[in-house]
Design a protein around this motif. Structure first.
Motif, PDB file in Angstrom:
ATOM      1  N   ASP A   1      34.505  47.273  27.390  1.00 47.13           N
ATOM      2  CA  ASP A   1      35.803  45.862  27.831  1.00 47.13           C
ATOM      3  C   ASP A   1      36.269  46.214  29.149  1.00 47.13           C
ATOM      4  O   ASP A   1      36.840  45.603  29.238  1.00 47.13           O
ATOM      5  N   ILE A   2      37.536  47.500  28.975  1.00 42.99           N
ATOM      6  CA  ILE A   2      38.414  47.466  30.078  1.00 42.99           C
ATOM      7  C   ILE A   2      37.687  48.178  31.020  1.00 42.99           C
ATOM      8  O   ILE A   2      38.348  47.475  31.440  1.00 42.99           O
ATOM      9  N   VAL A   3      36.200  48.388  31.273  1.00 42.32           N
ATOM     10  CA  VAL A   3      35.945  49.316  32.127  1.00 42.32           C
ATOM     11  C   VAL A   3      35.369  47.761  32.379  1.00 42.32           C
ATOM     12  O   VAL A   3      35.456  47.169  34.085  1.00 42.32           O
ATOM     13  N   GLN A   4      35.085  46.825  32.410  1.00 44.00           N
ATOM     14  CA  GLN A   4      34.635  45.267  32.368  1.00 44.00           C
ATOM     15  C   GLN A   4      35.725  44.636  33.503  1.00 44.00           C
ATOM     16  O   GLN A   4      35.664  44.196  34.140  1.00 44.00           O
ATOM     17  N   ALA A   5      37.223  44.722  32.467  1.00 42.83           N
ATOM     18  CA  ALA A   5      38.266  44.321  32.765  1.00 42.83           C
ATOM     19  C   ALA A   5      38.596  44.147  34.042  1.00 42.83           C
ATOM     20  O   ALA A   5      39.331  43.815  35.239  1.00 42.83           O
ATOM     21  N   THR A   6      38.590  45.458  33.985  1.00 47.94           N
ATOM     22  CA  THR A   6      39.344  46.820  35.370  1.00 47.94           C
ATOM     23  C   THR A   6      38.219  45.994  36.839  1.00 47.94           C
ATOM     24  O   THR A   6      38.646  45.854  37.711  1.00 47.94           O
ATOM     25  N   LEU A   7      36.909  46.454  36.752  1.00 52.83           N
ATOM     26  CA  LEU A   7      35.876  45.836  37.610  1.00 52.83           C
ATOM     27  C   LEU A   7      36.008  44.237  38.368  1.00 52.83           C
ATOM     28  O   LEU A   7      35.710  44.170  39.560  1.00 52.83           O
ATOM     29  N   THR A   8      36.619  43.878  37.207  1.00 52.08           N
ATOM     30  CA  THR A   8      36.892  42.764  37.755  1.00 52.08           C
ATOM     31  C   THR A   8      37.488  42.127  38.319  1.00 52.08           C
ATOM     32  O   THR A   8      37.665  41.584  39.510  1.00 52.08           O
ATOM     33  N   ALA A   9      39.033  42.754  38.041  1.00 51.75           N
ATOM     34  CA  ALA A   9      40.284  42.766  38.508  1.00 51.75           C
ATOM     35  C   ALA A   9      39.884  43.169  40.131  1.00 51.75           C
ATOM     36  O   ALA A   9      40.797  42.954  41.156  1.00 51.75           O
ATOM     37  N   LEU A  10      39.066  44.457  39.954  1.00 49.79           N
ATOM     38  CA  LEU A  10      38.709  45.297  41.421  1.00 49.79           C
ATOM     39  C   LEU A  10      37.777  44.660  41.941  1.00 49.79           C
ATOM     40  O   LEU A  10      38.856  44.575  43.756  1.00 49.79           O
ATOM     41  N   TYR A  11      37.108  43.837  41.896  1.00 47.85           N
ATOM     42  CA  TYR A  11      36.462  42.233  42.276  1.00 47.85           C
ATOM     43  C   TYR A  11      37.147  41.407  42.966  1.00 47.85           C
ATOM     44  O   TYR A  11      37.281  41.375  44.356  1.00 47.85           O
ATOM     45  N   VAL A  12      37.844  41.400  42.426  1.00 47.84           N
ATOM     46  CA  VAL A  12      38.746  40.093  42.714  1.00 47.84           C
ATOM     47  C   VAL A  12      39.593  40.507  43.967  1.00 47.84           C
ATOM     48  O   VAL A  12      40.328  40.034  45.012  1.00 47.84           O
ATOM     49  N   ASN A  13      40.204  41.635  44.102  1.00 46.56           N
ATOM     50  CA  ASN A  13      41.101  42.520  44.706  1.00 46.56           C
ATOM     51  C   ASN A  13      40.910  43.183  45.990  1.00 46.56           C
ATOM     52  O   ASN A  13      41.068  43.957  46.462  1.00 46.56           O
ATOM     53  N   TRP A  14      39.048  43.337  45.997  1.00 43.91           N
ATOM     54  CA  TRP A  14      38.048  43.969  46.581  1.00 43.91           C
ATOM     55  C   TRP A  14      38.843  44.515  48.150  1.00 43.91           C
ATOM     56  O   TRP A  14      39.081  45.461  48.949  1.00 43.91           O
ATOM     57  N   LYS A  15      39.502  43.507  48.860  1.00 42.40           N
ATOM     58  CA  LYS A  15      39.705  43.234  50.205  1.00 42.40           C
ATOM     59  C   LYS A  15      41.447  44.358  50.166  1.00 42.40           C
ATOM     60  O   LYS A  15      40.863  45.515  50.937  1.00 42.40           O
ATOM     61  N   ARG A  16      41.888  43.635  50.092  1.00 41.97           N
ATOM     62  CA  ARG A  16      43.354  44.694  49.548  1.00 41.97           C
ATOM     63  C   ARG A  16      43.070  46.113  48.609  1.00 41.97           C
ATOM     64  O   ARG A  16      43.198  46.462  49.187  1.00 41.97           O
ATOM     65  N   ALA A  17      41.718  46.205  47.993  1.00 40.19           N
ATOM     66  CA  ALA A  17      41.952  47.344  47.101  1.00 40.19           C
ATOM     67  C   ALA A  17      41.996  48.876  48.739  1.00 40.19           C
ATOM     68  O   ALA A  17      41.666  49.994  48.659  1.00 40.19           O
ATOM     69  N   THR A  18      40.734  48.184  49.113  1.00 34.73           N
ATOM     70  CA  THR A  18      40.027  49.047  50.117  1.00 34.73           C
ATOM     71  C   THR A  18      40.802  49.832  51.207  1.00 34.73           C
ATOM     72  O   THR A  18      40.716  50.140  52.082  1.00 34.73           O
ATOM     73  N   SER A  19      42.135  48.763  50.984  1.00 34.16           N
ATOM     74  CA  SER A  19      42.993  49.320  52.561  1.00 34.16           C
ATOM     75  C   SER A  19      44.174  50.228  51.976  1.00 34.16           C
ATOM     76  O   SER A  19      44.885  50.274  52.188  1.00 34.16           O
ATOM     77  N   ALA A  20      43.802  50.432  50.364  1.00 39.29           N
ATOM     78  CA  ALA A  20      44.597  51.388  49.865  1.00 39.29           C
ATOM     79  C   ALA A  20      44.574  52.769  49.493  1.00 39.29           C
ATOM     80  O   ALA A  20      43.882  53.318  50.255  1.00 39.29           O
TER      81      ALA A  20
END
Length: 173
Positions: free
Chosen positions: A36-55
């Motif tokens: 469940d934690i990994v699923q929630a993490t990956l969902t949040a990552l997907y939603v913010n992927w464009k911003r995450a790639t600039s980290a």
């Protein structure tokens, strides 16, 4: 999401999924909750992927999401509710490895949340001090302090109950 960004996301997740699941399991000691934690993490990552790639440190960014999702789960009261009147029977082959793993998981569970998160990310997930600090949202000094206290507590618990550690200490003397 654009196809090229989605492809990058899928490649990233495929490469990191086992490690993320292992980290989540070591934090919560429950395979289903780790899922469940990994699923929630990956969902949040997907939603913010464009911003995450600039980290600057994408792995640190993802580990920070993971730890926050773990802490969110711990705050919810329903996460401690057991459905059913008894626990399922789990069969495992008898052996020294199972005993060692069980002792380590039990000792990890006994640590406070901050120490457990720092020890798991730093030593079991093999992150640097800086990456662990970024994932936890704290200073490098705090990570060192939490790890030092956590490892001392683990040593105290494991040295007292663990036959291999006791035998190793006896050889050193």
């Amino acid at each position: 999401m654009r196809p090229d960004l989605e492809r990058d996301y899928v490649e990233y997740v495929q490469a990191r999924l086992p490690r993320l699941h292992r980290t989540a399991y070591l934090l919560c000691a429950d395979a289903f909750q780790a899922d469940d934690i990994v699923q929630a993490t990956l969902t949040a990552l997907y939603v913010n992927w464009k911003r995450a790639t600039s980290a600057d440190n994408l792995d640190g960014y993802v580990h920070r999401i993971l730890v926050r999702r773990y802490l969110d789960e711990r705050r919810r009261g329903w996460s401690r509710v057991l459905l059913g009147d008894r626990l399922p029977e789990v069969s495992a082959p008898a052996g020294h490895d199972v005993e060692e793993r069980d002792a380590l998981v039990t000792a990890l569970r006994a640590l406070p949340k901050g120490q457990r998160a720092a020890v798991v990310l730093r030593y079991l997930d093999d992150l640097s001090i800086e990456a662990t600090a970024a994932a936890l949202g704290c200073s490098a000094g705090n990570v060192k302090s939490q790890c030092s206290r956590g490892l001392a507590a683990l040593r105290e618990v494991l040295d007292g109950r663990h036959p291999v550690a006791v035998a190793t200490k006896a050889k050193e003397r």
